[in-house]
Each structure stands twice: as structure tokens, then as C-alpha cells.
Design an enzyme around this catalytic site. Structure first.
Site, short mmCIF file in Angstrom:
data_model
loop_
_atom_site.label_atom_id
_atom_site.label_comp_id
_atom_site.label_asym_id
_atom_site.label_seq_id
_atom_site.Cartn_x
_atom_site.Cartn_y
_atom_site.Cartn_z
N LYS A 54 3.51 26.31 12.61
CA LYS A 54 2.58 27.17 11.89
C LYS A 54 1.38 27.57 12.74
O LYS A 54 1.01 26.88 13.68
CB LYS A 54 2.17 26.50 10.56
N ARG B 92 9.14 18.60 7.08
CA ARG B 92 10.04 19.76 7.19
C ARG B 92 9.83 20.41 8.55
O ARG B 92 8.73 20.90 8.82
CB ARG B 92 9.73 20.73 6.05
N1 PMM Z 1 6.79 26.40 4.67
C1 PMM Z 1 7.55 27.51 4.82
C2 PMM Z 1 8.72 27.68 4.06
N2 PMM Z 1 9.11 26.74 3.18
N3 PMM Z 1 8.76 24.67 2.10
C3 PMM Z 1 8.01 23.59 1.93
N4 PMM Z 1 8.39 22.65 1.01
N5 PMM Z 1 6.86 23.36 2.62
C4 PMM Z 1 6.41 24.26 3.55
O1 PMM Z 1 5.35 24.02 4.15
C5 PMM Z 1 7.16 25.45 3.76
C6 PMM Z 1 8.36 25.62 3.01
C7 PMM Z 1 7.15 28.57 5.82
O2 PMM Z 1 7.65 28.28 7.08
P1 PMM Z 1 9.03 28.90 7.74
O3 PMM Z 1 9.00 30.38 7.50
O4 PMM Z 1 8.93 28.52 9.16
O5 PMM Z 1 10.23 28.26 7.10
#
Ligand code: PMM
Length: 267
Positions: A209, A245
Site C-alpha cells: 500500500k 493479507r
Molecule cells: N485491501 C485491499 C483489498 N482487499 N481486504 C481486506 N480484508 N483488507 C484489506 O486491507 C484489503 C482487502 C486493497 O488492496 P489490493 O488491491 O492490493 O488487493
């Protein structure tokens, strides 16, 4: 310690973090299986980008993207979570074998999502959220970010209970980067033990991020964001997180293993 690792499989053409390399369902399945072989305890399949400023994807397209991938990975024995804000997609993914619904909106974006989960045996991740990507920074105002995030997530836990989902089936997520600006994310991570103190399982997603890059001085390579992610993931684990994650499962698994060796006094 034993913190689970959730590996990310984005099935989107516009995800900032993997460039949409896994849009082809077969490639996405292969990527998910690779993450599992690398030590991911859970694989998180998503078909709609939530990156800042991103545009919503029609729900039919989201389902076309994710359902075959959820089915194939579940069939191969992986524990799959479905990253969606849509009740319909959650239902289709559960039918295809998903065991966890990961809703970054905490059940706020679609009023039917909690009912879908309640009728199933799936667990649910409820993220802290104050609005869709296009407008979320307008909502990034806090007097005390940790206190407000914990209070708002407690309300989501109560909404889940009212819908018929026992608290033991709920995982809370502080929603790093969602309606939070750089420093607010750091303050919230420092306050993570307060979220753990609710007694709910906690999931933390910092992977690649922007606030990590900003802390390192601006535009940095993916490799440097992954290294930073493995550090924040170890620190989240030490603060009591149930799972992290991440995109780079190898780096985070290694970091957690080394941190465990340190804490246990043996490898
Ligand atoms: N961040 C993203 C997408 N899904 N789900 C959870 N539970 N927590 C998060 O912080 C989260 C998520 C955005 O990141 P990406 O686009 O790299 O998947």
C-alpha cells in the site's frame, strides 16, 4: 505466535499491485495454487479493484471473473475467501466453495450481504470503511482514529450478530488505506492491540500500500514494498493479529518464521 497468511489473487485488469496479470482464470488459479504451495493458509480471490479512485465493476463481470477461480481453488483443497462487497457475488462464491466472505465495506455497501453470510456456514471479514474508493478520502477525518475505527467496527459486529452471524464467525479488519491518509494508517497500526482487545479475530492488510512507499520516501519498487509489508506483517502478528493479507507470501512467511524463532528462542 502463529499468525495465518492470506495470499492475494486479484482477478482484475486494473489492480495497482499485480498489473492484472491474473485476469485469465487459468493464470489466476495457477497463481493461487503457487501461493498455497508457498505457505499461504488462505487464498483471497477478488474481481473488483478497491484501489483509490477505482471505478465499480458490474456485478455480472465480477462473478464471471471470480466464480471459476473460487471453484477451482476450493476443489484443489485451498481455503478460499471471496473479496467482494456484493451479496450476489458472495452467494455465488460460497456455492463454488468459498469458506470466508471478505467484505472491505464491513457489510455497508450491500445491505443483503450479511444475510447471505448468515444463511451459510461461511465466516466473514468486516473491514473498516466509510465510502467507495472514489469518495473515500473525503471521509478521512478523525479526532482519534483508533478509537473511532474500533467503535465503528464494534457496530459492524453488532450488525452481523443482528443478522444472525455469531461473533465467533467474524473477523475484524482496520481497513488500512480505506478512508485513511498516510499518518492515520500508522496511528491505527500502533493502536492495533485495542482492536485485538475486542476479542474478535483481526486481519490486517498492508500489502504494497501507498503509505508504505510514502514512509520510504515516495516511489519505490515492488520488492521494497514487499519487504516493508513483511515487516508490518510481523509487527501485526506480534500485536495479536489472527492473519495478514499479502501479495508476496514467501517474504511474509519467512519473516514470520524468523520472528517466531526469535520469540521461541529456537528455530
Ligand atoms: N485491501 C485491499 C483489498 N482487499 N481486504 C481486506 N480484508 N483488507 C484489506 O486491507 C484489503 C482487502 C486493497 O488492496 P489490493 O488491491 O492490493 O488487493
Amino acid at each position: 505466535m502463529s499468525c495465518l497468511v492470506m495470499g492475494i489473487v486479484n482477478v482484475t485488469p486494473d489492480s495497482f499491485s499485480d498489473g492484472g496479470r491474473h485476469l485469465d482464470p487459468e493464470a489466476a488459479v495457477a497463481h493461487g495454487l503457487r501461493l498455497r504451495a508457498q505457505g499461504a493458509d488462505l487464498v483471497d480471490v477478488g474481481g473488483e479493484s478497491t484501489r483509490p479512485g477505482s471505478v465499480r465493476v458490474p456485478v455480472e463481470i465480477e462473478q464471471e471473473r471470480v466464480v471459476p477461480v473460487v471453484y477451482a481453488l476450493s476443489d484443489a483443497g485451498a481455503v478460499v475467501s471471496i473479496d467482494t462487497m456484493n451479496a450476489g457475488t458472495a452467494a455465488a462464491a460460497i456455492a463454488a466453495g468459498a469458506r470466508i466472505v471478505n467484505d472491505v465495506s464491513g457489510g455497508l455497501a450491500d445491505p443483503d450481504l450479511l444475510a447471505v453470510v448468515a444463511e451459510s456456514r461461511a465466516d466473514v471479514v468486516l473491514g473498516h470503511w466509510r465510502g467507495h474508493s472514489r469518495e473515500m478520502y473525503a471521509e478521512a477525518h478523525y479526532r482519534d482514529v483508533t478509537r473511532e475505527v474500533v467503535a465503528e467496527l464494534r457496530e459492524r459486529l453488532e450488525a452481523a450478530a443482528a443478522a444472525g452471524i455469531a461473533p465467533s464467525r467474524v473477523v475484524l479488519d482496520p481497513g488500512i488505506g480505506f478512508a485513511k491518509r498516510g499518518a492515520q494508517n500508522w496511528e491505527l497500526l500502533r493502536g492495533l492491540p485495542q482492536l485485538v482487545g475486542t476479542g474478535a479475530r483481526v486481519l490486517v492488510g498492508t500489502s504494497r500500500k501507498r503509505f508504505l512507499a510514502d514512509a520510504l520516501g515516495g516511489e519505490v519498487s515492488e520488492g521494497r514494498r514487499d519487504l516493508a509489508t513483511s515487516v508490518t506483517s510481523v509487527l501485526a502478528a506480534q500485536a495479536g493479529a489472527w492473519a495478514v493479507r499479502v501479495h508476496d507470501v514467501v517474504a511474509t512467511r519467512d519473516a514470520l518464521r524468523i520472528s517466531d524463532a526469535w520469540q521461541n528462542g529456537t528455530a
